[in-house]
Write a protein that holds these residues in place. Structure first.
Motif, PDB file in Angstrom:
ATOM      1  N   LYS A 222     -25.998  17.538 -62.661  1.00 44.35           N
ATOM      2  CA  LYS A 222     -25.410  16.446 -63.421  1.00 44.35           C
ATOM      3  C   LYS A 222     -24.728  15.455 -62.480  1.00 44.35           C
ATOM      4  CE  LYS A 222     -22.180  16.099 -67.029  1.00 44.35           C
ATOM      5  NZ  LYS A 222     -21.095  16.814 -67.726  1.00 44.35           N
ATOM      6  N   TRP A 223     -24.014  16.012 -61.496  1.00 44.04           N
ATOM      7  CA  TRP A 223     -23.320  15.146 -60.548  1.00 44.04           C
ATOM      8  C   TRP A 223     -24.317  14.273 -59.772  1.00 44.04           C
ATOM      9  CZ3 TRP A 223     -23.081  13.686 -55.545  1.00 44.04           C
ATOM     10  CH2 TRP A 223     -21.971  12.897 -55.201  1.00 44.04           C
ATOM     11  N   LEU A 224     -25.401  14.893 -59.285  1.00 48.57           N
ATOM     12  CA  LEU A 224     -26.396  14.166 -58.494  1.00 48.57           C
ATOM     13  C   LEU A 224     -27.068  13.060 -59.307  1.00 48.57           C
ATOM     14  CD1 LEU A 224     -28.079  17.145 -56.630  1.00 48.57           C
ATOM     15  CD2 LEU A 224     -26.781  15.298 -55.553  1.00 48.57           C
ATOM     16  N   ASN A 225     -27.442  13.380 -60.535  1.00 45.50           N
ATOM     17  CA  ASN A 225     -28.091  12.365 -61.365  1.00 45.50           C
ATOM     18  C   ASN A 225     -27.128  11.232 -61.705  1.00 45.50           C
ATOM     19  OD1 ASN A 225     -30.642  13.524 -61.318  1.00 45.50           O
ATOM     20  ND2 ASN A 225     -30.229  14.827 -63.100  1.00 45.50           N
ATOM     21  N   GLY A 226     -25.861  11.577 -61.872  1.00 41.86           N
ATOM     22  CA  GLY A 226     -24.834  10.555 -62.109  1.00 41.86           C
ATOM     23  C   GLY A 226     -24.640   9.676 -60.884  1.00 41.86           C
ATOM     24  N   PHE A 227     -24.644  10.306 -59.723  1.00 44.87           N
ATOM     25  CA  PHE A 227     -24.519   9.569 -58.457  1.00 44.87           C
ATOM     26  C   PHE A 227     -25.673   8.577 -58.314  1.00 44.87           C
ATOM     27  CE2 PHE A 227     -26.062   9.241 -54.075  1.00 44.87           C
ATOM     28  CZ  PHE A 227     -24.964   8.679 -53.443  1.00 44.87           C
ATOM     29  N   LEU A 228     -26.889   9.043 -58.637  1.00 44.20           N
ATOM     30  CA  LEU A 228     -28.076   8.184 -58.523  1.00 44.20           C
ATOM     31  C   LEU A 228     -27.952   6.956 -59.428  1.00 44.20           C
ATOM     32  CD1 LEU A 228     -30.879   7.801 -57.302  1.00 44.20           C
ATOM     33  CD2 LEU A 228     -31.800   9.279 -59.109  1.00 44.20           C
ATOM     34  N   VAL A 229     -27.519   7.170 -60.663  1.00 44.86           N
ATOM     35  CA  VAL A 229     -27.326   6.048 -61.592  1.00 44.86           C
ATOM     36  C   VAL A 229     -26.296   5.080 -61.011  1.00 44.86           C
ATOM     37  CG1 VAL A 229     -26.403   5.410 -63.868  1.00 44.86           C
ATOM     38  CG2 VAL A 229     -27.981   7.355 -63.662  1.00 44.86           C
ATOM     39  N   LYS A 230     -25.211   5.640 -60.490  1.00 46.36           N
ATOM     40  CA  LYS A 230     -24.121   4.811 -59.959  1.00 46.36           C
ATOM     41  C   LYS A 230     -24.576   3.943 -58.784  1.00 46.36           C
ATOM     42  CE  LYS A 230     -20.752   4.906 -56.973  1.00 46.36           C
ATOM     43  NZ  LYS A 230     -20.014   5.559 -55.910  1.00 46.36           N
ATOM     44  N   VAL A 231     -25.255   4.546 -57.794  1.00 42.84           N
ATOM     45  CA  VAL A 231     -25.652   3.754 -56.615  1.00 42.84           C
ATOM     46  C   VAL A 231     -26.745   2.744 -56.949  1.00 42.84           C
ATOM     47  CG1 VAL A 231     -24.870   5.377 -54.856  1.00 42.84           C
ATOM     48  CG2 VAL A 231     -27.226   5.551 -55.708  1.00 42.84           C
ATOM     49  N   LYS A 232     -27.523   3.034 -57.994  1.00 41.08           N
ATOM     50  CA  LYS A 232     -28.529   2.042 -58.414  1.00 41.08           C
ATOM     51  C   LYS A 232     -27.848   0.866 -59.104  1.00 41.08           C
ATOM     52  CE  LYS A 232     -32.854   4.193 -57.926  1.00 41.08           C
ATOM     53  NZ  LYS A 232     -34.269   4.171 -58.290  1.00 41.08           N
ATOM     54  N   LYS A 233     -26.768   1.145 -59.811  1.00 44.03           N
ATOM     55  CA  LYS A 233     -26.054   0.087 -60.527  1.00 44.03           C
ATOM     56  C   LYS A 233     -25.205  -0.776 -59.612  1.00 44.03           C
ATOM     57  CE  LYS A 233     -25.256   1.498 -65.300  1.00 44.03           C
ATOM     58  NZ  LYS A 233     -24.397   2.473 -65.994  1.00 44.03           N
ATOM     59  N   ASP A 234     -24.517  -0.147 -58.672  1.00 40.10           N
ATOM     60  CA  ASP A 234     -23.527  -0.905 -57.881  1.00 40.10           C
ATOM     61  C   ASP A 234     -24.133  -1.593 -56.660  1.00 40.10           C
ATOM     62  OD1 ASP A 234     -23.812   0.994 -55.872  1.00 40.10           O
ATOM     63  OD2 ASP A 234     -21.863   1.947 -56.217  1.00 40.10           O
ATOM     64  N   GLY A 235     -25.457  -1.491 -56.501  1.00 42.40           N
ATOM     65  CA  GLY A 235     -26.115  -2.227 -55.416  1.00 42.40           C
ATOM     66  C   GLY A 235     -26.161  -1.488 -54.090  1.00 42.40           C
ATOM     67  N   SER A 236     -25.503  -0.329 -53.983  1.00 42.53           N
ATOM     68  CA  SER A 236     -25.495   0.338 -52.673  1.00 42.53           C
ATOM     69  C   SER A 236     -26.852   0.974 -52.350  1.00 42.53           C
ATOM     70  CB  SER A 236     -24.347   1.343 -52.551  1.00 42.53           C
ATOM     71  OG  SER A 236     -24.267   2.177 -53.664  1.00 42.53           O
ATOM     72  N   TYR A 237     -27.581   1.408 -53.371  1.00 40.42           N
ATOM     73  CA  TYR A 237     -28.946   1.914 -53.153  1.00 40.42           C
ATOM     74  C   TYR A 237     -29.819   0.774 -52.616  1.00 40.42           C
ATOM     75  CZ  TYR A 237     -33.563   3.921 -54.252  1.00 40.42           C
ATOM     76  OH  TYR A 237     -34.850   4.396 -54.188  1.00 40.42           O
ATOM     77  N   GLU A 238     -29.746  -0.362 -53.273  1.00 43.73           N
ATOM     78  CA  GLU A 238     -30.555  -1.529 -52.895  1.00 43.73           C
ATOM     79  C   GLU A 238     -30.269  -1.957 -51.455  1.00 43.73           C
ATOM     80  OE1 GLU A 238     -33.065  -2.774 -54.336  1.00 43.73           O
ATOM     81  OE2 GLU A 238     -33.310  -4.503 -52.993  1.00 43.73           O
ATOM     82  N   LYS A 239     -28.994  -1.898 -51.068  1.00 41.27           N
ATOM     83  CA  LYS A 239     -28.604  -2.282 -49.708  1.00 41.27           C
ATOM     84  C   LYS A 239     -29.280  -1.363 -48.683  1.00 41.27           C
ATOM     85  CE  LYS A 239     -24.334  -3.221 -47.487  1.00 41.27           C
ATOM     86  NZ  LYS A 239     -22.898  -2.869 -47.517  1.00 41.27           N
ATOM     87  N   LEU A 240     -29.266  -0.067 -48.966  1.00 44.29           N
ATOM     88  CA  LEU A 240     -29.912   0.884 -48.046  1.00 44.29           C
ATOM     89  C   LEU A 240     -31.430   0.727 -48.068  1.00 44.29           C
ATOM     90  CD1 LEU A 240     -27.885   4.189 -48.533  1.00 44.29           C
ATOM     91  CD2 LEU A 240     -27.609   2.402 -46.797  1.00 44.29           C
ATOM     92  N   TYR A 241     -31.963   0.415 -49.241  1.00 39.45           N
ATOM     93  CA  TYR A 241     -33.407   0.205 -49.353  1.00 39.45           C
ATOM     94  C   TYR A 241     -33.825  -0.975 -48.474  1.00 39.45           C
ATOM     95  CZ  TYR A 241     -38.062  -0.002 -51.310  1.00 39.45           C
ATOM     96  OH  TYR A 241     -39.419   0.008 -51.445  1.00 39.45           O
ATOM     97  N   GLN A 242     -33.061  -2.045 -48.549  1.00 38.46           N
ATOM     98  CA  GLN A 242     -33.349  -3.226 -47.717  1.00 38.46           C
ATOM     99  C   GLN A 242     -33.252  -2.875 -46.237  1.00 38.46           C
ATOM    100  OE1 GLN A 242     -34.495  -6.152 -48.706  1.00 38.46           O
ATOM    101  NE2 GLN A 242     -34.380  -5.616 -50.870  1.00 38.46           N
ATOM    102  N   LYS A 243     -32.260  -2.062 -45.901  1.00 32.25           N
ATOM    103  CA  LYS A 243     -32.042  -1.697 -44.496  1.00 32.25           C
ATOM    104  C   LYS A 243     -33.219  -0.905 -43.923  1.00 32.25           C
ATOM    105  CE  LYS A 243     -28.921   1.216 -41.703  1.00 32.25           C
ATOM    106  NZ  LYS A 243     -27.743   2.110 -41.785  1.00 32.25           N
ATOM    107  N   TRP A 244     -33.757   0.042 -44.695  1.00 32.17           N
ATOM    108  CA  TRP A 244     -34.757   0.971 -44.140  1.00 32.17           C
ATOM    109  C   TRP A 244     -36.199   0.668 -44.506  1.00 32.17           C
ATOM    110  CZ3 TRP A 244     -33.427   3.824 -40.222  1.00 32.17           C
ATOM    111  CH2 TRP A 244     -32.084   4.166 -40.076  1.00 32.17           C
ATOM    112  N   PHE A 245     -36.413  -0.054 -45.612  1.00 29.66           N
ATOM    113  CA  PHE A 245     -37.797  -0.233 -46.078  1.00 29.66           C
ATOM    114  C   PHE A 245     -38.327  -1.655 -45.951  1.00 29.66           C
ATOM    115  CE2 PHE A 245     -36.363   3.659 -47.904  1.00 29.66           C
ATOM    116  CZ  PHE A 245     -37.462   4.483 -47.824  1.00 29.66           C
ATOM    117  N   LYS A 246     -37.455  -2.620 -45.739  1.00 31.79           N
ATOM    118  CA  LYS A 246     -37.926  -4.003 -45.637  1.00 31.79           C
ATOM    119  C   LYS A 246     -37.711  -4.496 -44.213  1.00 31.79           C
ATOM    120  CE  LYS A 246     -39.103  -4.236 -49.811  1.00 31.79           C
ATOM    121  NZ  LYS A 246     -38.785  -4.731 -51.147  1.00 31.79           N
ATOM    122  N   ASN A 247     -38.768  -4.331 -43.373  1.00 32.33           N
ATOM    123  CA  ASN A 247     -38.534  -4.831 -42.004  1.00 32.33           C
ATOM    124  C   ASN A 247     -39.540  -5.898 -41.614  1.00 32.33           C
ATOM    125  OD1 ASN A 247     -40.346  -2.698 -42.167  1.00 32.33           O
ATOM    126  ND2 ASN A 247     -39.062  -1.337 -40.954  1.00 32.33           N
TER     127      ASN A 247
END
Ligand code: ARG
Length: 247
Positions: A222-247
Motif C-alpha cells: 500500500k505504501w509503495l503504490n501510494g508513493f508511486l501515485v504521489k511522485v507521479k502527481k508532484d512532478g518528481s517522477y517526471e523530473k527523473l524521467y527527463q533526467k534518465w530517459f530523454k537525452n
C-alpha cells in the motif's frame, strides 16, 4: 478466499515496520541495465531506480542500502531477505508473480531489436528475423530472452549472461540482432551504434515494470503504490524521467 486470507497472515510484522525499525530500506538491483541502474566510472550505482529509491527513503525517513545482485539470483535474494525490495526494471510476469508480489507498474516498456547495419535493407521488422539464417542474442533469464524464443522461434538464438555481451556480439558482427528492452537499446544505439547498428525501435511487446516484494506484506504494498501515485502527481517522477530517459 477466506482460507487464503487466513493462511497468508504473516507470522511476523509487515516488512514496512521492519524497514522503519532497522532505519534502512534495502533495495536489490542488478546494475548493468542502463538507464535504470548502472555502475558509473567511480564505481557508484546510479540510474532511474536508485534515484526513485532515494525519494522513497526520504519519505520513509530511513537510509538507503543498495544491494547489487546477479540477475538470476535477484528473486532468491529477495526471498532470503537480503533486501526488502527489487527495483531493477523488472517486468511483471505471471511466472514471477507466483513467487513475489509486484507494485503497480511504474513504467511500460517493450522488446526491440538492434541490428547489424548491413541488414538495414533486408530486415524492416522484427518479424523478418524469424529465419534460421539469422543469429539473435539476448540476456539469460529476461523477458528479452522469452520474447526472442516466443516470437522468433526459427532464428538461431544464443543467450548471454549480461546485456553487454549480447549487444557486443552484434556490434562485432558475430550475431545479427540483439533483442532487448526498448530503453536499454535506445541508450545502446547512442553509445555503441556509431554507424554499426540499426535500431528497430517499435516495441513488439507490452511490458509493465514493477517493484518486487515478498508476498504477505500488504502495508508495504500500500505504501509503495501510494508513493508511486504521489511522485507521479508532484512532478518528481517526471523530473527523473527527463533526467534518465530523454537525452
Ligand atoms: N525487463 C527485463 C526483465 O524483466 C529486463 C530487466 C533487466 N534488469 C536488470 N537490472 N538487469 O526480464
Amino acid at each position: 478466499s477466506v482460507l487464503f486470507t487466513l493462511l497468508s497472515i504473516p507470522a511476523h510484522a509487515d516488512v514496512l515496520s521492519d524497514i522503519k525499525k532497522r532505519g534502512a530500506l534495502r533495495v536489490c538491483l542488478e546494475p548493468a541495465y542502463m538507464p535504470f541502474e548502472l555502475t558509473n566510472k567511480r564505481g557508484e550505482i546510479v540510474g532511474f531506480d536508485p534515484d526513485l529509491a532515494t525519494l522513497m527513503v526520504k519519505d520513509l525517513g530511513v537510509k538507503l542500502e543498495l544491494v547489487s545482485t546477479a540477475w538470476d539470483g535477484i528473486i532468491p535474494a529477495l526471498l532470503t531477505e537480503k533486501c526488502d525490495l527489487i527495483m531493477s526494471g523488472m517486468t511483471i510476469t505471471e511466472e514471477r508473480a507466483q513467487k513475489i508480489d509486484f507494485s503497480n507498474p511504474y513504467m511500460v516498456i517493450g522488446q526491440t531489436a538492434l541490428l547489424r547495419k548491413d541488414l538495414a535493407d533486408k530486415v524492416k521488422s522484427y518479424k523478418d528475423l524469424n529465419n534460421p539464417k539469422y543469429k539473435i542474442t539476448s540476456k539469460l533469464g529476461t523477458t528479452g530472452e522469452i520474447a526472442a524464443k516466443k516470437y522468433l522461434p526459427k532464428a538461431n538464438y544464443s543467450s548471454f549472461e549480461t546485456e553487454q555481451e549480447g549487444l557486443m556480439e552484434v556490434v562485432n558482427g558475430k550475431a545479427d540482432a540483439f533483442i532487448y528492452d526498448s530503453p536499454y537499446n535506445a541508450v545502446a544505439i547512442g553509445q555503441r551504434g556509431e554507424g554499426k547498428l540499426v535500431f528497430l525501435d517499435k516495441p513488439f511487446t507490452d511490458e509493465p515494470l514493477g517493484w518486487g516484494m515478498r508476498k504477505g506484506n500488504p502495508e508495504f504494498m500500500k505504501w509503495l503504490n501510494g508513493f508511486l501515485v504521489k511522485v507521479k502527481k508532484d512532478g518528481s517522477y517526471e523530473k527523473l524521467y527527463q533526467k534518465w530517459f530523454k537525452n
